[in-house]
Design an enzyme around this catalytic site. Sequence first.
Site, PDB file in Angstrom:
ATOM      1  N   ASP A 269      29.351 -76.264 -41.506  1.00 51.74           N
ATOM      2  CA  ASP A 269      29.260 -76.481 -42.903  1.00 51.74           C
ATOM      3  C   ASP A 269      28.095 -75.706 -43.347  1.00 51.74           C
ATOM      4  OD1 ASP A 269      28.381 -77.155 -45.560  1.00 51.74           O
ATOM      5  OD2 ASP A 269      30.049 -78.744 -45.227  1.00 51.74           O
ATOM      6  N   ILE A 270      28.237 -74.484 -43.778  1.00 54.20           N
ATOM      7  CA  ILE A 270      26.967 -73.552 -43.866  1.00 54.20           C
ATOM      8  C   ILE A 270      26.142 -74.154 -44.805  1.00 54.20           C
ATOM      9  CG2 ILE A 270      26.463 -71.262 -44.418  1.00 54.20           C
ATOM     10  CD1 ILE A 270      29.640 -70.482 -43.778  1.00 54.20           C
TER      11      ILE A 270
ATOM     12  N   LYS B 275      29.246 -84.827 -53.306  1.00 50.66           N
ATOM     13  CA  LYS B 275      28.929 -83.502 -52.328  1.00 50.66           C
ATOM     14  C   LYS B 275      27.400 -83.158 -52.214  1.00 50.66           C
ATOM     15  CE  LYS B 275      32.329 -80.730 -52.100  1.00 50.66           C
ATOM     16  NZ  LYS B 275      33.516 -80.005 -52.424  1.00 50.66           N
TER      17      LYS B 275
ATOM     18  N   ASP C 236      37.571 -74.839 -44.463  1.00 50.95           N
ATOM     19  CA  ASP C 236      36.836 -76.040 -43.615  1.00 50.95           C
ATOM     20  C   ASP C 236      37.505 -76.065 -42.342  1.00 50.95           C
ATOM     21  OD1 ASP C 236      35.676 -77.180 -45.903  1.00 50.95           O
ATOM     22  OD2 ASP C 236      37.422 -77.839 -46.594  1.00 50.95           O
TER      23      ASP C 236
ATOM     24  N   PHE D 195      28.482 -75.034 -54.398  1.00 49.03           N
ATOM     25  CA  PHE D 195      29.835 -74.869 -55.540  1.00 49.03           C
ATOM     26  C   PHE D 195      30.659 -75.947 -54.981  1.00 49.03           C
ATOM     27  CE2 PHE D 195      29.780 -71.480 -58.374  1.00 49.03           C
ATOM     28  CZ  PHE D 195      28.663 -70.838 -58.220  1.00 49.03           C
TER      29      PHE D 195
ATOM     30  N   ASN E 142      42.146 -68.355 -48.284  1.00 47.14           N
ATOM     31  CA  ASN E 142      42.504 -69.090 -49.636  1.00 47.14           C
ATOM     32  C   ASN E 142      42.345 -68.245 -50.715  1.00 47.14           C
ATOM     33  OD1 ASN E 142      39.613 -68.863 -50.580  1.00 47.14           O
ATOM     34  ND2 ASN E 142      39.166 -69.947 -48.531  1.00 47.14           N
TER      35      ASN E 142
ATOM     36  N   LYS F 189      25.531 -82.822 -48.747  1.00 45.03           N
ATOM     37  CA  LYS F 189      25.292 -81.721 -47.999  1.00 45.03           C
ATOM     38  C   LYS F 189      23.605 -81.447 -48.223  1.00 45.03           C
ATOM     39  CE  LYS F 189      29.598 -79.376 -48.639  1.00 45.03           C
ATOM     40  NZ  LYS F 189      30.180 -78.385 -48.016  1.00 45.03           N
TER      41      LYS F 189
HETATM   42  O1  C5P Z   1      32.947 -79.056 -48.710  1.00 46.48           O
HETATM   43  P1  C5P Z   1      33.216 -78.062 -49.726  1.00 46.48           P
HETATM   44  O2  C5P Z   1      34.062 -76.997 -49.159  1.00 46.48           O
HETATM   45  O3  C5P Z   1      33.991 -78.491 -50.769  1.00 46.48           O
HETATM   46  O4  C5P Z   1      32.062 -77.565 -50.208  1.00 46.48           O
HETATM   47  C1  C5P Z   1      31.815 -76.587 -51.043  1.00 46.48           C
HETATM   48  C2  C5P Z   1      30.435 -75.819 -50.994  1.00 46.48           C
HETATM   49  O5  C5P Z   1      30.171 -75.775 -49.483  1.00 46.48           O
HETATM   50  C3  C5P Z   1      30.505 -74.504 -51.449  1.00 46.48           C
HETATM   51  O6  C5P Z   1      28.998 -73.948 -52.060  1.00 46.48           O
HETATM   52  C4  C5P Z   1      30.645 -73.450 -50.312  1.00 46.48           C
HETATM   53  O7  C5P Z   1      30.318 -72.337 -50.102  1.00 46.48           O
HETATM   54  C5  C5P Z   1      29.930 -74.360 -48.960  1.00 46.48           C
HETATM   55  N1  C5P Z   1      30.620 -74.381 -47.898  1.00 46.48           N
HETATM   56  C6  C5P Z   1      30.075 -73.908 -46.733  1.00 46.48           C
HETATM   57  N2  C5P Z   1      30.686 -74.069 -45.594  1.00 46.48           N
HETATM   58  C7  C5P Z   1      31.707 -74.528 -45.315  1.00 46.48           C
HETATM   59  C8  C5P Z   1      32.171 -75.152 -46.212  1.00 46.48           C
HETATM   60  C9  C5P Z   1      31.662 -75.314 -47.645  1.00 46.48           C
HETATM   61  O8  C5P Z   1      28.856 -73.336 -47.064  1.00 46.48           O
HETATM   62  N3  C5P Z   1      32.191 -74.642 -44.099  1.00 46.48           N
END
Ligand code: C5P
Length: 396
Positions: free
Chosen positions: A304-305, A336, A275, A322, A207, A340
Amino acid sequence: MDAKTIILIISGGIAAVKIPELIRRLRDQGRSVIPVMTKAAHEFVTPLSVSALAEHRVYTDLFDLTDEAEMGHIELSRSADIVLVAPGTANLVAKMAHGFADDLASTLLLATDTPVIIAPSMNVRMWEHPTTCRNLAQLRADGVRVIGPNKGVMACGEFGYGRMAEVTEILGAVDGFFKVGPLQGKHALVTSGPTHEPIDPVRYIANRSSGAQGTAIAAALRDLGARVSFVTGPADVASPSGVEIHRVQTAVEMLQAVRSILPVDVAVCAAAVADWRMASAHDQKMKKTTSGPLPNLEFAENPDILADLSKGVHRPRLVVGFAAETEYVIKNATAKRLRKGCDWIVANDVSSDTGVMGGQKNTVTLIDDNGAEAWDEMPKEGVAKRLALRIAQDLK
Ligand code: C5P
C-alpha cells in the site's frame, strides 16, 4: 517572462540534431543561451549553426576559456540560472553520476552550483541497462531534474524508451523551472493511472483508470511553480509536460519509484493501484487445454503505497490520498483516511453510472481533520486546480 540565462550542454547523440530548434525557441522566448558542446556533439551538429542561433560563441574545450581572462570554467559554470543538458548521452550521464571532469562539459557540471535539467537520449538497451538505471537514480538523488526520455522508434531502428523528450517538452521543463508561484521551491510527488499486474507474459490485471485526474493534478501543481515528480502506470492520457516522469507498470515498481523520489513536501496519490497481484506470475503464456482444469489464479497483496508514504520515515509534510468508492463513499473514505494515515482524502463515487472513471468530470468530497467538504461537479482540471491551491495554502 523574465529573460534567464541557460548554459546548454550538447553531448554527442543523434538527438543533437533537434538542438538548433530548441535554441531558436529559447531565444524567441528571450532567454540567453551559452552553448557548450562535447567533442562528439560536433559529429551531429555544427558549432557554427549552434553559435549562429544562440548568438553566442560555442565552448568545447577547457582551453577555450583561457583566452577570456574574465571568465574561467568555474565562473562560467555559475553564470547561468540553469544548466540544461540536451541531449544527455549514456556516457555523460555516467560521468555526471560519478563526478568525472575530463572535458569542459563534465567539468562545468561538477563545478556548478546552479540547478541542472537533463534530457537523456540513448538506445533503449543502454537506457534499460542496470548501470544507466543506477546512474539515473544517482542523478535524481543529487537533485538533477530528468525530462524524458520518450518511447518511440530510434534512429538505430529499435523501438522503446530512449528518444529524447520533444523540444516543446524541454521548453515546458525550463518554463516550469522559472515559474513564479506559491509552490515555488516545493517538491510535489503525484502518482497516477492504473497499474498492470502480469498474469503471464501476455495477460495482466488492470482497472479502468485513465490517469486523467492525476495528470491534471500534476499540471496544476506545476502551474503553481512546484517541481513535480510524476509516477504513472500505463495511462490512457498523455503525461503532462514540464514534470519529471517515472513510468511504471506494477504496484511494486510504483512503490520503488515513489521511495526513490522522497523526500518531497507533498504527495498526492491519485493512482488506482491494484490491490492484488499474482502470487507468482507465469514465465510462459498459460495454455488452454481441452480437458485439464481451469486456471486457478492465486493472488498476493500489493504494497500500500499511500500507507507506506504516510507512515514512513520520509513522510511528506502533506499526504493526500484518493478514495474511489462505489458505496458509502464518505463513510468509507473517512475510515480510509485514518487507516492509511494520510492528511486528506479526496473521495469520489466511481460507480459505473457516474462516468468518473475514464470520463472528463468529477464530483469529489475533500475529507480532512475538520470533516467532509463536498465540491460541485466540475471538470477534472477544475478539481485539480482547486486541490493545488488548497495544497499551496497548506504548505505556506
Ligand atoms: O485502498 P484503496 O485502494 O481504496 O486506497 C486508495 C488510495 O490509496 C489512493 O490514493 C491510491 O492511490 C492509494 N493506494 C496506494 N497503494 C495501493 C492501493 C491504493 O497508494 N496499493
